[in-house]
Design a protein around this motif. Structure first.
Motif, PDB file in Angstrom:
ATOM      1  N   LEU A  34      -0.172   8.100   3.873  1.00 39.88           N
ATOM      2  CA  LEU A  34      -0.451   7.855   5.284  1.00 39.88           C
ATOM      3  C   LEU A  34      -1.844   7.281   5.542  1.00 39.88           C
ATOM      4  CD1 LEU A  34       0.325   7.879   8.223  1.00 39.88           C
ATOM      5  CD2 LEU A  34      -0.225  10.332   8.295  1.00 39.88           C
ATOM      6  N   ILE A  35      -2.874   7.917   5.030  1.00 39.68           N
ATOM      7  CA  ILE A  35      -4.238   7.438   5.294  1.00 39.68           C
ATOM      8  C   ILE A  35      -4.426   6.033   4.726  1.00 39.68           C
ATOM      9  CG2 ILE A  35      -6.695   7.818   4.813  1.00 39.68           C
ATOM     10  CD1 ILE A  35      -5.682   9.746   6.880  1.00 39.68           C
ATOM     11  N   GLU A  36      -3.962   5.816   3.521  1.00 38.96           N
ATOM     12  CA  GLU A  36      -4.064   4.481   2.903  1.00 38.96           C
ATOM     13  C   GLU A  36      -3.310   3.448   3.734  1.00 38.96           C
ATOM     14  OE1 GLU A  36      -5.142   1.492   0.267  1.00 38.96           O
ATOM     15  OE2 GLU A  36      -5.871   3.546   0.353  1.00 38.96           O
ATOM     16  N   ALA A  37      -2.131   3.803   4.207  1.00 40.91           N
ATOM     17  CA  ALA A  37      -1.350   2.879   5.033  1.00 40.91           C
ATOM     18  C   ALA A  37      -2.077   2.563   6.341  1.00 40.91           C
ATOM     19  CB  ALA A  37       0.030   3.471   5.327  1.00 40.91           C
ATOM     20  N   LEU A  38      -2.664   3.574   6.966  1.00 41.83           N
ATOM     21  CA  LEU A  38      -3.392   3.341   8.215  1.00 41.83           C
ATOM     22  C   LEU A  38      -4.615   2.445   7.990  1.00 41.83           C
ATOM     23  CD1 LEU A  38      -3.146   6.899   9.827  1.00 41.83           C
ATOM     24  CD2 LEU A  38      -1.934   4.819  10.532  1.00 41.83           C
ATOM     25  N   HIS A  39      -5.340   2.686   6.899  1.00 44.11           N
ATOM     26  CA  HIS A  39      -6.491   1.824   6.578  1.00 44.11           C
ATOM     27  C   HIS A  39      -6.048   0.386   6.349  1.00 44.11           C
ATOM     28  CE1 HIS A  39     -10.027   4.356   6.419  1.00 44.11           C
ATOM     29  NE2 HIS A  39      -9.338   5.290   5.794  1.00 44.11           N
ATOM     30  N   ALA A  91       0.833  -1.205   0.000  1.00 43.03           N
ATOM     31  CA  ALA A  91       0.000   0.000   0.000  1.00 43.03           C
ATOM     32  C   ALA A  91       0.866   1.253   0.000  1.00 43.03           C
ATOM     33  CB  ALA A  91      -0.933  -0.003   1.203  1.00 43.03           C
ATOM     34  N   MET A  92       1.937   1.243   0.786  1.00 39.29           N
ATOM     35  CA  MET A  92       2.828   2.415   0.844  1.00 39.29           C
ATOM     36  C   MET A  92       3.667   2.522  -0.428  1.00 39.29           C
ATOM     37  SD  MET A  92       3.912   2.542   4.867  1.00 39.29           S
ATOM     38  CE  MET A  92       4.378   0.816   5.014  1.00 39.29           C
ATOM     39  N   ARG A  93       4.076   1.386  -0.988  1.00 42.14           N
ATOM     40  CA  ARG A  93       4.879   1.370  -2.214  1.00 42.14           C
ATOM     41  C   ARG A  93       4.111   1.984  -3.380  1.00 42.14           C
ATOM     42  NH1 ARG A  93       5.188  -3.798  -3.999  1.00 42.14           N
ATOM     43  NH2 ARG A  93       5.785  -4.376  -1.893  1.00 42.14           N
ATOM     44  N   ARG A  94       2.778   1.733  -3.438  1.00 39.81           N
ATOM     45  CA  ARG A  94       1.950   2.309  -4.521  1.00 39.81           C
ATOM     46  C   ARG A  94       2.058   3.824  -4.555  1.00 39.81           C
ATOM     47  NH1 ARG A  94      -1.698  -1.669  -3.006  1.00 39.81           N
ATOM     48  NH2 ARG A  94      -2.928  -0.264  -1.716  1.00 39.81           N
ATOM     49  N   TYR A  95       2.318   4.439  -3.417  1.00 45.45           N
ATOM     50  CA  TYR A  95       2.449   5.893  -3.333  1.00 45.45           C
ATOM     51  C   TYR A  95       3.921   6.326  -3.308  1.00 45.45           C
ATOM     52  CZ  TYR A  95      -2.530   6.214  -2.229  1.00 45.45           C
ATOM     53  OH  TYR A  95      -3.896   6.170  -2.284  1.00 45.45           O
ATOM     54  N   GLY A  96       4.809   5.410  -3.601  1.00 42.99           N
ATOM     55  CA  GLY A  96       6.230   5.746  -3.623  1.00 42.99           C
ATOM     56  C   GLY A  96       6.781   6.070  -2.251  1.00 42.99           C
ATOM     57  N   TYR A  97       6.193   5.488  -1.209  1.00 46.93           N
ATOM     58  CA  TYR A  97       6.609   5.732   0.183  1.00 46.93           C
ATOM     59  C   TYR A  97       6.609   7.227   0.519  1.00 46.93           C
ATOM     60  CZ  TYR A  97       7.976   0.832   0.103  1.00 46.93           C
ATOM     61  OH  TYR A  97       7.974  -0.541  -0.020  1.00 46.93           O
ATOM     62  N   GLN A  98       5.671   7.949  -0.081  1.00 46.30           N
ATOM     63  CA  GLN A  98       5.536   9.379   0.177  1.00 46.30           C
ATOM     64  C   GLN A  98       4.517   9.612   1.298  1.00 46.30           C
ATOM     65  OE1 GLN A  98       7.467  11.791  -1.433  1.00 46.30           O
ATOM     66  NE2 GLN A  98       8.484   9.917  -2.124  1.00 46.30           N
ATOM     67  N   PRO A 149       1.307  -0.001  18.222  1.00 48.23           N
ATOM     68  CA  PRO A 149       2.409   0.971  18.220  1.00 48.23           C
ATOM     69  C   PRO A 149       3.563   0.585  17.288  1.00 48.23           C
ATOM     70  CG  PRO A 149       1.658   0.617  20.453  1.00 48.23           C
ATOM     71  CD  PRO A 149       0.921  -0.373  19.594  1.00 48.23           C
ATOM     72  N   ALA A 150       3.898  -0.688  17.210  1.00 47.55           N
ATOM     73  CA  ALA A 150       4.991  -1.115  16.322  1.00 47.55           C
ATOM     74  C   ALA A 150       4.633  -0.861  14.862  1.00 47.55           C
ATOM     75  CB  ALA A 150       5.304  -2.598  16.546  1.00 47.55           C
ATOM     76  N   VAL A 151       3.375  -1.051  14.514  1.00 48.20           N
ATOM     77  CA  VAL A 151       2.921  -0.803  13.145  1.00 48.20           C
ATOM     78  C   VAL A 151       2.975   0.692  12.848  1.00 48.20           C
ATOM     79  CG1 VAL A 151       0.939  -0.956  11.585  1.00 48.20           C
ATOM     80  CG2 VAL A 151       1.514  -2.897  13.051  1.00 48.20           C
ATOM     81  N   LEU A 152       2.547   1.516  13.794  1.00 46.39           N
ATOM     82  CA  LEU A 152       2.606   2.970  13.600  1.00 46.39           C
ATOM     83  C   LEU A 152       4.041   3.443  13.410  1.00 46.39           C
ATOM     84  CD1 LEU A 152      -0.051   4.181  16.203  1.00 46.39           C
ATOM     85  CD2 LEU A 152      -0.303   4.011  13.723  1.00 46.39           C
ATOM     86  N   ARG A 153       4.956   2.878  14.196  1.00 48.66           N
ATOM     87  CA  ARG A 153       6.373   3.254  14.043  1.00 48.66           C
ATOM     88  C   ARG A 153       6.905   2.839  12.684  1.00 48.66           C
ATOM     89  NH1 ARG A 153       6.456   1.834  19.391  1.00 48.66           N
ATOM     90  NH2 ARG A 153       7.271  -0.257  18.985  1.00 48.66           N
ATOM     91  N   MET A 154       6.516   1.648  12.213  1.00 44.11           N
ATOM     92  CA  MET A 154       6.964   1.182  10.903  1.00 44.11           C
ATOM     93  C   MET A 154       6.442   2.095   9.797  1.00 44.11           C
ATOM     94  SD  MET A 154       5.972  -0.619   7.958  1.00 44.11           S
ATOM     95  CE  MET A 154       4.986  -2.074   7.991  1.00 44.11           C
ATOM     96  N   ILE A 155       5.177   2.486   9.892  1.00 40.57           N
ATOM     97  CA  ILE A 155       4.606   3.391   8.897  1.00 40.57           C
ATOM     98  C   ILE A 155       5.362   4.718   8.903  1.00 40.57           C
ATOM     99  CG2 ILE A 155       2.556   4.758   8.319  1.00 40.57           C
ATOM    100  CD1 ILE A 155       0.879   2.336   9.326  1.00 40.57           C
ATOM    101  N   GLY A 180      -0.907  11.209  15.526  1.00 39.01           N
ATOM    102  CA  GLY A 180      -1.929  12.262  15.508  1.00 39.01           C
ATOM    103  C   GLY A 180      -3.034  11.971  14.512  1.00 39.01           C
ATOM    104  N   VAL A 181      -2.679  11.517  13.332  1.00 41.23           N
ATOM    105  CA  VAL A 181      -3.691  11.175  12.327  1.00 41.23           C
ATOM    106  C   VAL A 181      -4.477   9.944  12.773  1.00 41.23           C
ATOM    107  CG1 VAL A 181      -4.031  10.395   9.936  1.00 41.23           C
ATOM    108  CG2 VAL A 181      -2.444  12.273  10.429  1.00 41.23           C
ATOM    109  N   ALA A 182      -3.779   8.944  13.316  1.00 39.59           N
ATOM    110  CA  ALA A 182      -4.441   7.706  13.759  1.00 39.59           C
ATOM    111  C   ALA A 182      -5.435   7.971  14.885  1.00 39.59           C
ATOM    112  CB  ALA A 182      -3.403   6.685  14.204  1.00 39.59           C
ATOM    113  N   THR A 183      -5.161   8.937  15.729  1.00 40.40           N
ATOM    114  CA  THR A 183      -6.073   9.221  16.844  1.00 40.40           C
ATOM    115  C   THR A 183      -7.130  10.258  16.482  1.00 40.40           C
ATOM    116  OG1 THR A 183      -4.511  10.843  17.762  1.00 40.40           O
ATOM    117  CG2 THR A 183      -4.425   8.577  18.635  1.00 40.40           C
TER     118      THR A 183
END
Length: 174
Positions: free
Chosen positions: A28-33, A17-24, A44-50, A63-66
């Motif tokens: 963020l929203i797509e990665a969180l979904h 999902a992140m690669r589709r956006y070139g890790y830009q 928390p580990a997933v949020l740090r990885m993102i 902040g976006v996740a909450t």
């Protein structure tokens, strides 16, 4: 806390999902979904990885996740009841709905029952003010709720989940 394994299917979906956006940062929203769908909640580990992969501060990701009510930082129950607490719903009795759920099921907003069958959540606004007070039950809208209607609907949702699957007309019953 999740241990992230780059060979795990969920990790690969999130990375794709992140690669589709070139890790830009705009991923963020797509990665969180994707993370929420894959892991069931935002660990928390997933949020740090993102944050690391998108080169964003962890505080921005958190902040976006909450901020958005669609995301959760804790594992959820098998079923969810989300009560809208936007202005119209609040004025028309959202607090009474939350109190009734607590009294009937022993669970306050943001918590899950000990048996993990029901999570009660609150949302800032559903955007359905004409239906106030409103709730969703496993994602299905319940408009113009009263404490009695909502607790009855939650009981019905939980009972449907417990009911054994009915046999189709062509199936033999042993």
């Amino acid at each position: 806390m999740a241990v992230l394994d780059s060979n795990d299917k969920r990790y690969k979906l999130l990375d794709a999902a992140m690669r589709r956006y070139g890790y830009q940062a705009n991923a963020l929203i797509e990665a969180l979904h994707t993370a929420q769908q894959s892991y069931g909640f935002l660990d928390p580990a997933v949020l740090r990885m993102i944050a690391q992969k998108l080169k964003l501060p962890a505080s921005k990701v958190y902040g976006v996740a909450t901020f958005y009510n669609l995301f959760t930082l804790k594992p959820q129950g098998e079923h969810t009841c989300v009560v809208c607490t936007g202005t119209a719903c609040y004025i028309k009795g959202a607090a009474l709905l939350l109190r009734a759920l607590d009294e009937e099921f022993g669970v306050t907003a943001g918590k899950t029952t000990p048996d993990r069958r029901l999570s009660v959540l609150q949302a800032r606004c559903f955007g359905s003010c004409a239906s106030a007070p409103a709730a969703t039950l496993d994602g299905r809208m319940a408009a113009n709720q009263t404490p009695e209607l909502l607790t009855h609907a939650v009981h019905a949702m939980l009972e449907r989940a417990e009911a054994p699957a009915e046999k189709s007309a062509g199936e033999k019953i042993a």
